[in-house]
Write a protein that holds these residues in place. Structure first.
Motif, PDB file in Angstrom:
ATOM      1  N   TYR A 154     -31.440  34.803  37.639  1.00 49.16           N
ATOM      2  CA  TYR A 154     -30.948  33.774  38.564  1.00 49.16           C
ATOM      3  C   TYR A 154     -29.746  34.259  39.369  1.00 49.16           C
ATOM      4  CZ  TYR A 154     -33.978  30.327  36.389  1.00 49.16           C
ATOM      5  OH  TYR A 154     -35.076  29.635  35.943  1.00 49.16           O
ATOM      6  N   ARG A 208     -31.780  39.789  48.198  1.00 46.90           N
ATOM      7  CA  ARG A 208     -33.102  39.266  48.537  1.00 46.90           C
ATOM      8  C   ARG A 208     -33.717  40.012  49.709  1.00 46.90           C
ATOM      9  NH1 ARG A 208     -30.948  34.103  47.940  1.00 46.90           N
ATOM     10  NH2 ARG A 208     -31.310  33.546  50.098  1.00 46.90           N
ATOM     11  N   SER A 259     -37.551  40.327  42.248  1.00 47.49           N
ATOM     12  CA  SER A 259     -38.087  38.968  42.372  1.00 47.49           C
ATOM     13  C   SER A 259     -38.989  38.627  41.192  1.00 47.49           C
ATOM     14  CB  SER A 259     -38.864  38.825  43.678  1.00 47.49           C
ATOM     15  OG  SER A 259     -40.094  39.498  43.584  1.00 47.49           O
ATOM     16  N   GLU A 277     -33.064  17.276  26.781  1.00 49.93           N
ATOM     17  CA  GLU A 277     -33.883  18.154  27.605  1.00 49.93           C
ATOM     18  C   GLU A 277     -35.259  17.531  27.779  1.00 49.93           C
ATOM     19  OE1 GLU A 277     -34.248  22.034  27.991  1.00 49.93           O
ATOM     20  OE2 GLU A 277     -32.107  22.117  28.414  1.00 49.93           O
ATOM     21  N   ARG A 293     -48.373  31.500  43.388  1.00 48.22           N
ATOM     22  CA  ARG A 293     -47.500  31.098  42.287  1.00 48.22           C
ATOM     23  C   ARG A 293     -47.011  29.668  42.539  1.00 48.22           C
ATOM     24  NH1 ARG A 293     -45.008  34.808  38.956  1.00 48.22           N
ATOM     25  NH2 ARG A 293     -43.000  33.785  39.131  1.00 48.22           N
ATOM     26  N   ARG A 310     -42.022  21.894  32.999  1.00 45.85           N
ATOM     27  CA  ARG A 310     -42.827  21.834  31.785  1.00 45.85           C
ATOM     28  C   ARG A 310     -42.906  20.405  31.248  1.00 45.85           C
ATOM     29  NH1 ARG A 310     -41.557  26.652  28.947  1.00 45.85           N
ATOM     30  NH2 ARG A 310     -39.459  25.886  29.032  1.00 45.85           N
ATOM     31  N   GLN A 321     -47.348  19.336  35.600  1.00 45.09           N
ATOM     32  CA  GLN A 321     -47.968  20.454  34.882  1.00 45.09           C
ATOM     33  C   GLN A 321     -49.441  20.143  34.666  1.00 45.09           C
ATOM     34  OE1 GLN A 321     -46.399  21.338  30.912  1.00 45.09           O
ATOM     35  NE2 GLN A 321     -48.027  22.800  30.530  1.00 45.09           N
ATOM     36  N   VAL A 353     -46.429  28.387  37.054  1.00 48.09           N
ATOM     37  CA  VAL A 353     -45.198  28.891  36.446  1.00 48.09           C
ATOM     38  C   VAL A 353     -44.396  27.696  35.913  1.00 48.09           C
ATOM     39  CG1 VAL A 353     -43.196  30.367  36.790  1.00 48.09           C
ATOM     40  CG2 VAL A 353     -45.236  30.689  38.200  1.00 48.09           C
ATOM     41  N   LEU A 354     -44.019  27.774  34.634  1.00 50.46           N
ATOM     42  CA  LEU A 354     -43.387  26.622  33.977  1.00 50.46           C
ATOM     43  C   LEU A 354     -41.873  26.780  33.871  1.00 50.46           C
ATOM     44  CD1 LEU A 354     -45.894  26.135  31.046  1.00 50.46           C
ATOM     45  CD2 LEU A 354     -45.860  24.980  33.251  1.00 50.46           C
ATOM     46  N   TYR A 355     -41.161  25.690  34.142  1.00 49.83           N
ATOM     47  CA  TYR A 355     -39.698  25.692  34.061  1.00 49.83           C
ATOM     48  C   TYR A 355     -39.224  24.558  33.165  1.00 49.83           C
ATOM     49  CZ  TYR A 355     -39.847  28.843  38.017  1.00 49.83           C
ATOM     50  OH  TYR A 355     -40.080  29.916  38.814  1.00 49.83           O
ATOM     51  N   ALA A 356     -38.023  24.729  32.611  1.00 47.56           N
ATOM     52  CA  ALA A 356     -37.467  23.689  31.739  1.00 47.56           C
ATOM     53  C   ALA A 356     -36.951  22.514  32.564  1.00 47.56           C
ATOM     54  CB  ALA A 356     -36.350  24.264  30.874  1.00 47.56           C
ATOM     55  N   GLU A 370     -34.407  24.297  38.244  1.00 47.74           N
ATOM     56  CA  GLU A 370     -34.794  25.707  38.212  1.00 47.74           C
ATOM     57  C   GLU A 370     -36.000  25.965  39.101  1.00 47.74           C
ATOM     58  OE1 GLU A 370     -33.281  26.772  33.671  1.00 47.74           O
ATOM     59  OE2 GLU A 370     -35.391  26.358  34.058  1.00 47.74           O
ATOM     60  N   GLN A 421     -34.680  26.272  42.566  1.00 42.67           N
ATOM     61  CA  GLN A 421     -33.979  27.538  42.708  1.00 42.67           C
ATOM     62  C   GLN A 421     -34.954  28.684  43.008  1.00 42.67           C
ATOM     63  OE1 GLN A 421     -31.474  27.972  39.337  1.00 42.67           O
ATOM     64  NE2 GLN A 421     -29.934  29.120  40.448  1.00 42.67           N
ATOM     65  N   ASP A 422     -36.038  28.733  42.235  1.00 44.68           N
ATOM     66  CA  ASP A 422     -36.982  29.837  42.422  1.00 44.68           C
ATOM     67  C   ASP A 422     -37.857  29.648  43.652  1.00 44.68           C
ATOM     68  OD1 ASP A 422     -36.094  31.475  40.483  1.00 44.68           O
ATOM     69  OD2 ASP A 422     -37.871  31.369  39.199  1.00 44.68           O
ATOM     70  N   THR A 475     -35.642  30.934  46.584  1.00 45.61           N
ATOM     71  CA  THR A 475     -35.455  32.382  46.664  1.00 45.61           C
ATOM     72  C   THR A 475     -36.769  33.102  46.942  1.00 45.61           C
ATOM     73  OG1 THR A 475     -35.728  32.594  44.282  1.00 45.61           O
ATOM     74  CG2 THR A 475     -33.488  32.433  45.105  1.00 45.61           C
ATOM     75  N   ARG A 509     -39.483  33.191  44.961  1.00 43.33           N
ATOM     76  CA  ARG A 509     -40.247  33.644  43.800  1.00 43.33           C
ATOM     77  C   ARG A 509     -41.507  32.816  43.613  1.00 43.33           C
ATOM     78  NH1 ARG A 509     -35.102  34.546  40.314  1.00 43.33           N
ATOM     79  NH2 ARG A 509     -34.942  36.800  40.399  1.00 43.33           N
TER      80      ARG A 509
END
Lengths: 257, 258
Positions: free
Chosen positions: A96, A105, A115, B73, B135, B140, B145, B158-161, B165, B168-169, B172, B174
């Motif tokens: 992160y 990036r 990535s 959570e 992707r 999750r 899901q 793709v799984l996130y908590a 997050e 965020q991905d 960027t 991802r």
């Protein structure tokens, strides 16, 4: 007659799961293939990082043991940093943290490597295990019995031959028990993978829990998989130690009667 | 000497603490998430804010109970309710058949559709074919899901908590796309700086089996009295206009849905 009244193992499992047990065994059995795949993912990153980290650690440990001017301080800061901070934080930093910077990036490393969660994890794990391995390997090198070194010198060995033929093999043997701990620690620490979206053993467990809103089926299954792996690893190391450290075992006294 | 002297005060403290927990008076312990703006988020000083949080306080007031917010959570939310860490979940949880096997729900308190979010003009569409090998991020243990795994079988899910997050991905690069609640996406991402250059992809997800019939409060199956009291409180809040006040504080549209 016997055939029709006989219940298959699966019927039995379904009955136990539904009526007698807080754990749903059928759900676990249905997704065992995913757990096996997760095991491969866990092993892949753990083994690769141990291999690369181990190879990196050898020159670093030698430089540390010989107190190479300049190098020693740099390596010490490296090992101090990676041994002094949690692996989870290190992995987050690579996954992160680095992604926050525009220039990263846009760099050529972003698309193929940074990535990808897989690569971030591999880098963090490799550096982490390299730091630990460097330090205990340095300890083993420094503790080489003086007699072994003197004997080698008396035979006229050069410094390099001495290192290669005497010091390193002897140090490796003595570092082996510590290294088996490091391997098991790395396997345990690899659960960090599931926090950065990788479907390792725990990742699959959490997926299962999430998919069916379960509390512990996924965790218990993951636990059993880790236990089996640790059992195999520790057995492997014991066998290895028996072979390599045979000369250090106490010998039976020869007595005359 | 000191050990024995310590023992008594220590035991007394432990006893007092434990009794403080068990006799929390007439309180309602509410499980909340705190990572899902604008429904619930955590301020820098640790206080919880958001639509869900306001709703929880309003409901507690109407039940004449003191609200004890318990952070949890997301993927452990239902297990924690069953383990009696709290008495109800007020955390934008959709009412689905799969969850009803484990817990009971009140009536819905809002209902907004799920939608995909991706870069503007991503070069693929929102069909299973368009998302092949893409992707797609989801949080999750959410309805998303469930939907993503069902609707986009050839995508890499793709799984996130946390949903944060996921954002965020996505920002960027991802992730190629993500699936989540459309309103949360709008308020929690698209309207922010990080969401520039991103937009909804396709229309509302049509998947009642996974998505359910709106968000409700979850309670343990035996707590039918609590469930009915909570349902009544939701109905009253909607009827007497309090809902509109809560709603307008956060949203431009009425989130109650049809």
């Amino acid at each position: 007659m016997a055939n029709t009244s006989e219940r298959t193992f699966w019927d039995y499992l379904a009955d136990v799961s539904e009526n007698h047990s807080p754990i749903d065994f059928v759900l676990i059995a249905d997704h065992l293939d995913k757990f096996l795949y997760g095991t491969l993912v866990t092993l892949e990153i753990t083994v690769l990082s141990l291999l690369i980290g181990g190879v990196l650690a050898i020159p670093l440990a030698i430089a540390r043991a010989q107190r190479q001017r300049g190098l020693n301080g740099a390596i010490l800061s490296f090992t101090y940093f990676f041994r002094g901070t949690p692996l989870l934080v290190q992995t987050y930093l690579f996954y992160y943290g680095l992604a926050q910077f525009e220039f990263i990036r846009e760099s050529f490393l972003w698309a193929p490597i940074l990535s990808k969660a897989w690569w971030c994890a591999l880098i963090a794990f490799t550096l982490n295990t390299a730091a630990y391995t460097t330090e205990f390997l340095r300890g083993a090198i420094e503790n080489t019995p003086r007699g072994e070194i003197e004997a080698a010198r008396a035979c006229g060995m050069s410094r390099l031959t001495l290192l290669w033929r005497i010091i390193l093999p002897s140090a490796f043997r003595r570092a082996l028990p510590a290294y088996s701990n490091e391997v098991i620690f790395m396997l345990h620490s690899s659960v960090v993978l599931s926090t950065i979206t990788i479907q390792d053993i725990l990742g699959v467990g959490r997926w299962l829990n999430g998919r069916y809103y379960l509390a512990y089926e996924g965790f218990i299954t993951a636990m059993i998989f880790y236990m089996i792996l640790v059992f195999i690893i520790s057995r492997g190391f014991r066998w290895w130690e028996n072979r390599w450290l045979a000369h250090l075992r106490p010998r039976p006294l020869l007595s005359t009667q | 000497m000191p050990l024995k002297k310590l023992l008594l005060p220590l035991l007394t403290t432990i006893f007092m603490l434990s009794s403080a927990v068990t006799y929390a008076g007439d309180s309602l312990r509410v499980g909340v998430e705190g990572a899902y703006p604008p429904f619930s988020w955590k301020e820098a000083d640790g206080t919880l804010k958001g639509f869900d949080i306001d709703f929880a306080h309003e409901v507690c007031k109407r039940l004449n109970k003191e609200c004890v917010l318990v952070e949890q959570e997301w993927d452990g939310m239902i297990p924690a309710l069953l383990a009696r860490k709290f008495d109800t979940i007020i955390a934008s949880m959709s009412i689905t058949e799969e969850r009803k096997k484990k817990v009971d729900f009140t009536v819905k308190y809002y209902n907004t559709p799920a939608m995909l979010v991706a870069k503007k003009n991503p070069g693929f569409d929102d069909t299973a074919d368009g998302l092949k090998y893409k992707r797609v991020g989801v949080q999750r243990a959410t309805t998303h899901q469930c939907s993503a795994e069902k609707l986009y079988p050839d995508a890499e899910i793709v799984l996130y908590a946390t949903q944060e997050e996921v954002w965020q991905d996505l920002s960027t690069g991802r992730l190629d796309a993500q699936l989540s609640d459309s309103l949360q996406a709008l308020e929690g991402f698209l309207k922010l700086d990080a969401g520039k250059g991103f937009d909804f992809l396709g229309g509302a997800i049509d998947d009642p089996q996974c998505q359910g019939i709106g968000a409700g409060f979850a309670v343990r199956k035996k707590d039918t009295t609590l469930r009915d009291a909570l349902s009544k409180a939701i109905g009253d809040i909607r009827a007497d206009g309090t809902y509109k006040t809560l709603n307008d504080k956060y949203f431009e549209i009425d989130v109650y849905g049809s």
